[in-house]
Design a protein around this motif. Structure first.
Motif, PDB file in Angstrom:
ATOM      1  N   LEU B  73       0.836  -1.207   0.000  1.00 21.92           N
ATOM      2  CA  LEU B  73       0.000   0.000   0.000  1.00 21.92           C
ATOM      3  C   LEU B  73       0.869   1.254   0.000  1.00 21.92           C
ATOM      4  O   LEU B  73       0.548   2.253  -0.646  1.00 21.92           O
ATOM      5  CB  LEU B  73      -0.922   0.002   1.221  1.00 21.92           C
ATOM      6  CG  LEU B  73      -2.063  -1.017   1.196  1.00 21.92           C
ATOM      7  CD1 LEU B  73      -2.815  -1.009   2.514  1.00 21.92           C
ATOM      8  CD2 LEU B  73      -3.022  -0.728   0.058  1.00 21.92           C
ATOM      9  N   ARG B  76       2.282   1.976  -3.440  1.00 21.52           N
ATOM     10  CA  ARG B  76       1.332   2.117  -4.549  1.00 21.52           C
ATOM     11  C   ARG B  76       1.664   3.322  -5.415  1.00 21.52           C
ATOM     12  O   ARG B  76       1.878   3.209  -6.619  1.00 21.52           O
ATOM     13  CB  ARG B  76      -0.088   2.320  -3.995  1.00 21.52           C
ATOM     14  CG  ARG B  76      -0.947   1.118  -3.970  1.00 21.52           C
ATOM     15  CD  ARG B  76      -2.348   1.450  -3.489  1.00 21.52           C
ATOM     16  NE  ARG B  76      -2.427   2.370  -2.398  1.00 21.52           N
ATOM     17  CZ  ARG B  76      -3.515   2.561  -1.655  1.00 21.52           C
ATOM     18  NH1 ARG B  76      -4.595   1.867  -1.908  1.00 21.52           N
ATOM     19  NH2 ARG B  76      -3.531   3.440  -0.676  1.00 21.52           N
ATOM     20  N   ASN B  77       1.666   4.489  -4.795  1.00 21.94           N
ATOM     21  CA  ASN B  77       1.857   5.715  -5.557  1.00 21.94           C
ATOM     22  C   ASN B  77       3.274   5.878  -6.087  1.00 21.94           C
ATOM     23  O   ASN B  77       3.456   6.235  -7.249  1.00 21.94           O
ATOM     24  CB  ASN B  77       1.463   6.933  -4.714  1.00 21.94           C
ATOM     25  CG  ASN B  77      -0.043   7.043  -4.567  1.00 21.94           C
ATOM     26  OD1 ASN B  77      -0.790   6.492  -5.357  1.00 21.94           O
ATOM     27  ND2 ASN B  77      -0.489   7.731  -3.545  1.00 21.94           N
ATOM     28  N   PHE B  80       3.747   3.789  -9.093  1.00 23.48           N
ATOM     29  CA  PHE B  80       3.054   4.358 -10.242  1.00 23.48           C
ATOM     30  C   PHE B  80       3.854   5.525 -10.809  1.00 23.48           C
ATOM     31  O   PHE B  80       3.967   5.697 -12.017  1.00 23.48           O
ATOM     32  CB  PHE B  80       1.656   4.811  -9.823  1.00 23.48           C
ATOM     33  CG  PHE B  80       0.920   5.565 -10.886  1.00 23.48           C
ATOM     34  CD1 PHE B  80       0.603   6.905 -10.711  1.00 23.48           C
ATOM     35  CD2 PHE B  80       0.539   4.967 -12.067  1.00 23.48           C
ATOM     36  CE1 PHE B  80      -0.074   7.612 -11.696  1.00 23.48           C
ATOM     37  CE2 PHE B  80      -0.128   5.662 -13.050  1.00 23.48           C
ATOM     38  CZ  PHE B  80      -0.441   6.995 -12.853  1.00 23.48           C
ATOM     39  N   SER B  81       4.434   6.330  -9.923  1.00 23.56           N
ATOM     40  CA  SER B  81       5.149   7.518 -10.380  1.00 23.56           C
ATOM     41  C   SER B  81       6.452   7.162 -11.081  1.00 23.56           C
ATOM     42  O   SER B  81       6.842   7.837 -12.030  1.00 23.56           O
ATOM     43  CB  SER B  81       5.481   8.427  -9.186  1.00 23.56           C
ATOM     44  OG  SER B  81       4.314   8.802  -8.533  1.00 23.56           O
ATOM     45  N   VAL B  82       7.128   6.113 -10.600  1.00 24.69           N
ATOM     46  CA  VAL B  82       8.428   5.770 -11.180  1.00 24.69           C
ATOM     47  C   VAL B  82       8.297   5.409 -12.645  1.00 24.69           C
ATOM     48  O   VAL B  82       9.154   5.722 -13.456  1.00 24.69           O
ATOM     49  CB  VAL B  82       9.074   4.600 -10.377  1.00 24.69           C
ATOM     50  CG1 VAL B  82      10.210   3.975 -11.136  1.00 24.69           C
ATOM     51  CG2 VAL B  82       9.550   5.117  -9.038  1.00 24.69           C
ATOM     52  N   GLY B  83       7.220   4.723 -12.957  1.00 28.80           N
ATOM     53  CA  GLY B  83       6.924   4.513 -14.378  1.00 28.80           C
ATOM     54  C   GLY B  83       7.553   3.303 -15.001  1.00 28.80           C
ATOM     55  O   GLY B  83       7.606   3.192 -16.220  1.00 28.80           O
TER      56      GLY B  83
END
Lengths: 314, 279
Positions: B73, B76-77, B80-83
C-alpha cells in the motif's frame, strides 16, 4: 464565510462597474477578465472570481441518458485498478462520482454539479443569463441582497423546450479530416498507452466515443478554481460544487474536442498541446509520458485528437 | 487417504529426501525431533487452543502478511510515479506474494491435514520449500475455480454495477460472499482429503456436504462469516491508509493475525469433524 458566485465573462460590460459586484472594489471601466482577476489577487479582495469556459453541448442527451450506476461503476473500477487508492490521491488517477444531496450523481458542468440536462439548462439560464425559472431562481445581487424579482423570466415549459432543443443536437463524430487512418490509429494507441484513457475513457457503459469518465479528478494546484452555481450567499450546508477540492474538475468529454477550443475550465489553453501541458495532479504522470514521446509520436496523439470533431453541418 | 504416523524409513539419513510431497515432509520432520504433544481435542472449544499451540507460526505469518500488505500500500503511488512497466511490478509483487501468501496457504492446508489425520502436536510445515508452496497454492486456486468463482463473481459484478448500495444490496453481496466462501471450504476439504484434482468435482463435494451433515454446515457457515468479517475489516484498513497510516497498519496487523488465528481454529475443527463423520 466568503460569498462566492460565478461571473460570466460576457457580463462585464462597459457600463457595469465592479462596485456593483462587491462594494469596495475599485471602479474599472470595461475591464478585461485578466484585469479583474489580477486586480482581485493584488488587492486581496474578498470577492473570489473564477472564469469558466463554455462547454460544447453536442451529444448532451446521450450523456443525460447514462445511468448513475455506470458512472459509479467507473469510479469503482478506477479504485480497483489503482490498488483501492482514493480520490484524495494526488498521483493515481482515481476519480470521484459526485453524489448530490438527493443521491443522484452529477454529470454536467465543470464541477459535475448538475445531475441532468434539464437542471443544467435551468441553472445556466438563471446564473449565466439571469433568467429566473421554476428550477432555479436568478442569483441575488451582491449589492442588493434583499431584492426580490417580481416573477420568473421563464416558465417550466420554456425550459423544457430549451432542453429539448439541446437534446436534439447530434453527437460529435470521429472524422479523418486531412489525417491518415494509420496516423490516427497510432495516435489512439499512444493516447491509451501513456495513460490519457485512464480518465478520458473511450467508452462509458454503452456510450461509445465519449472519451470521458464523467468523474471528478484532482488536476493540481495550477488548475485550482472555486465557485458554485448556487445562490451566492453564505449557506450552512455546502451546495454542489462547493464541497469538492478546488483543483477537482469533471473530466470533460473529448468528443468534438478538435472544434471546441480553447480548452480547460477557464479557456486558458488555446491549443490541444497547451491543454495537455497544463495537466497536473492526477494527470501529471500522463503529461510526463506525453512529453517523453518523440516529436512524431506527439503529432500522432494530436492528430488523433483532431479526428474528434463536432457533427458535420449537414 | 488421511496421513498416518509411520515409523521412520530404514534408509533415513542415508540421502537427502525430496520434500516435494506432504508424506516425505512429515516423515523427515518427525525424524528430526520430538514435537510438543497434547491430547487430541474432543470438544469444539478445545480447538481454540490449537492456534495457541502453533502461536509462533500464527504470529510469524500474521506479521509477515501485515508488513507485506502495508509495504504494498505504501509503495502504490511511488511505484506508479516511477513509471517502470506494469509487468515488472506485477512480477515483483507476484514473486513476493507467492512466498508470503503461499506460506500462509500452505500452513493452513497443513492444519487441515493434521485435523484429518487426528495428529496432535505442532503442525508439520516448513516455510522454505517453494515446490510445496506451489502445490498448496495450486490446491487453493483449483478449489476456488472449481465452484466458488461463480457466486464470488456474481457478488463482485453486483457490487460493481448496482450503483450506490442500500442495506439490502449489501446483504445480498454478503450472502453471495458467504456462499462462495462456504463452497470453497467444502471443495478445499474434499481436495485435501482425497489428495487429487478430481476431488474438486461437484459430485464429490456434494457427497462430502451430505456426509458432514448439519454439523459440518454449521462449522463452514461460521468460518465463512468470520472470513467475510475479516475481509471487511481489511477493506476498512485499506480505506484508512491515506488518512491515518499508523492506524491502518495496526488494523491490518490485527486483521491478518486474527484471521490466521480463526482460520487455524476453523480448519482444525473442520478436519477433526470430517475425520469423525467420514470414518
Amino acid at each position: 464565510m466568503p460569498r462566492e458566485g460565478v461571473l460570466h465573462a460576457k457580463s462585464i460590460k462597459g457600463r457595469v462597474s465592479l462596485a456593483q459586484v462587491q462594494a469596495g472594489l475599485q471602479d474599472i471601466s470595461a475591464p478585461s477578465l485578466e484585469k479583474v482577476l489580477s486586480f482581485n489577487i493584488c488587492n486581496n479582495s474578498p470577492a473570489r472570481l473564477s472564469q469558466r469556459n463554455t462547454p460544447a453541448l453536442f451529444g448532451a442527451k446521450l450523456i443525460d441518458e447514462i445511468p448513475d450506476r455506470i458512472i459509479i461503476a467507473e469510479e469503482r473500477k478506477q479504485r480497483l485498478t489503482w490498488g483501492l487508492e482514493t480520490f484524495t490521491s494526488s498521483v493515481a488517477p482515481v476519480g470521484l462520482a459526485l453524489r448530490l444531496p438527493d443521491g443522484r450523481v452529477g454529470r454536467f458542468g465543470w464541477k459535475a454539479q448538475s445531475p441532468s440536462l434539464a437542471e443544467f439548462v435551468q441553472l445556466a439560464c438563471a446564473n449565466e443569463l439571469g433568467l429566473g425559472n421554476p428550477g432555479q431562481a436568478q442569483p441575488t445581487a451582491f449589492n442588493n441582497p434583499t431584492y426580490q424579482p417580481p416573477g420568473l423570466d421563464l416558465t417550466l415549459e420554456q425550459c423544457n423546450q430549451l432542453t429539448a432543443f439541446i437534446s436534439s443536437l447530434p453527437r460529435p463524430q470521429e472524422r479523418l479530416q486531412n489525417i491518415s487512418k494509420d496516423q490516427a490509429h497510432q495516435g489512439k494507441k499512444l493516447f491509451t498507452s501513456i495513460g490519457c484513457a485512464a480518465c478520458h475513457t473511450p467508452n462509458l457503459g454503452s456510450l461509445e466515443g465519449i472519451y470521458s469518465d464523467l468523474l471528478l479528478h484532482r488536476m493540481g494546484d495550477a488548475l485550482e478554481g472555486q465557485g458554485s452555481y448556487g445562490q451566492p450567499t453564505p449557506k450552512p450546508q455546502p451546495s454542489p460544487g462547493e464541497g469538492v477540492p478546488p483543483d477537482a474538475w469533471r473530466t470533460p468529454p473529448l468528443w468534438g474536442v478538435a472544434d471546441s477550443a480553447p480548452y480547460l475550465h477557464d479557456g486558458r489553453a488555446p491549443t490541444l498541446e497547451d491543454a495537455i501541458h497544463q495537466h497536473g495532479g492526477q494527470a501529471a504522470r500522463s503529461r510526463q509520458q506525453f512529453d517523453q514521446l518523440s516529436p512524431e509520436e506527439r503529432v500522432q496523439v494530436i492528430d488523433f485528437l483532431k479526428t474528434l470533431r463536432a457533427p458535420a453541418a449537414n | 487417504m488421511p496421513l498416518s504416523m509411520t515409523a521412520p524409513s530404514p534408509d533415513a539419513g542415508n540421502h537427502k529426501p525430496r520434500l516435494a510431497d506432504w508424506e516425505t515432509l512429515h516423515r523427515v520432520l518427525q525424524e528430526r525431533g520430538v514435537r510438543p504433544r497434547w491430547p487430541l481435542e474432543t470438544h469444539w472449544y478445545q480447538c481454540l487452543f490449537f492456534p495457541l499451540h502453533n502461536i509462533a507460526s500464527v504470529l510469524g505469518l500474521g506479521s509477515c502478511l501485515a508488513i507485506y500488505s502495508g509495504v504494498v500500500l505504501l509503495l502504490r503511488n511511488p511505484l506508479f510515479s516511477v513509471g517502470a512497466p506494469a509487468w515488472f511490478w506485477l512480477f515483483v509483487v507476484a514473486c513476493i506474494s507467492y512466498f508470503i501468501v503461499g506460506n500462509a496457504c500452505g500452513f493452513l492446508q497443513a492444519v487441515l491435514k493434521s485435523g484429518l489425520a487426528a495428529e496432535t502436536g505442532e503442525v508439520f510445515w516448513t516455510g522454505w520449500n517453494l515446490v510445496l508452496i506451489g502445490k498448496s497454492l495450486k490446491t487453493w486456486l483449483i478449489a476456488f475455480l472449481a465452484g466458488p468463482i461463480v457466486p464470488a463473481g456474481v457478488a463482485f459484478l453486483f457490487w460493481l454495477y448496482a450503483g450506490d448500495l442500500t442495506f439490502w444490496d449489501w446483504l445480498i453481496v454478503a450472502e453471495l460472499a458467504i456462499v462462495a466462501c462456504a463452497l470453497f471450504l467444502y471443495t478445499f476439504l474434499s481436495m485435501v482429503r482425497g489428495g487429487q484434482l478430481l476431488d474438486a468435482r461437484a459430485q464429490r463435494v456434494l457427497e462430502l456436504i451430505h456426509h458432514l451433515g448439519w454439523r459440518g454446515a454449521g462449522i463452514v457457515a461460521a468460518a465463512s462469516i468470520t472470513a467475510i468479517a475479516h475481509g471487511w475489516l481489511m477493506l476498512a484498513a485499506i480505506q484508512l491508509f491515506s488518512s491515518n497510516f499508523s492506524l491502518s497498519w495496526l488494523l491490518q496487523a490485527v486483521c491478518w493475525t486474527s484471521g490466521l488465528f480463526f482460520a487455524t481454529f476453523f480448519f482444525r475443527w473442520l478436519g477433526l469433524t470430517a475425520r469423525q463423520s467420514l470414518d
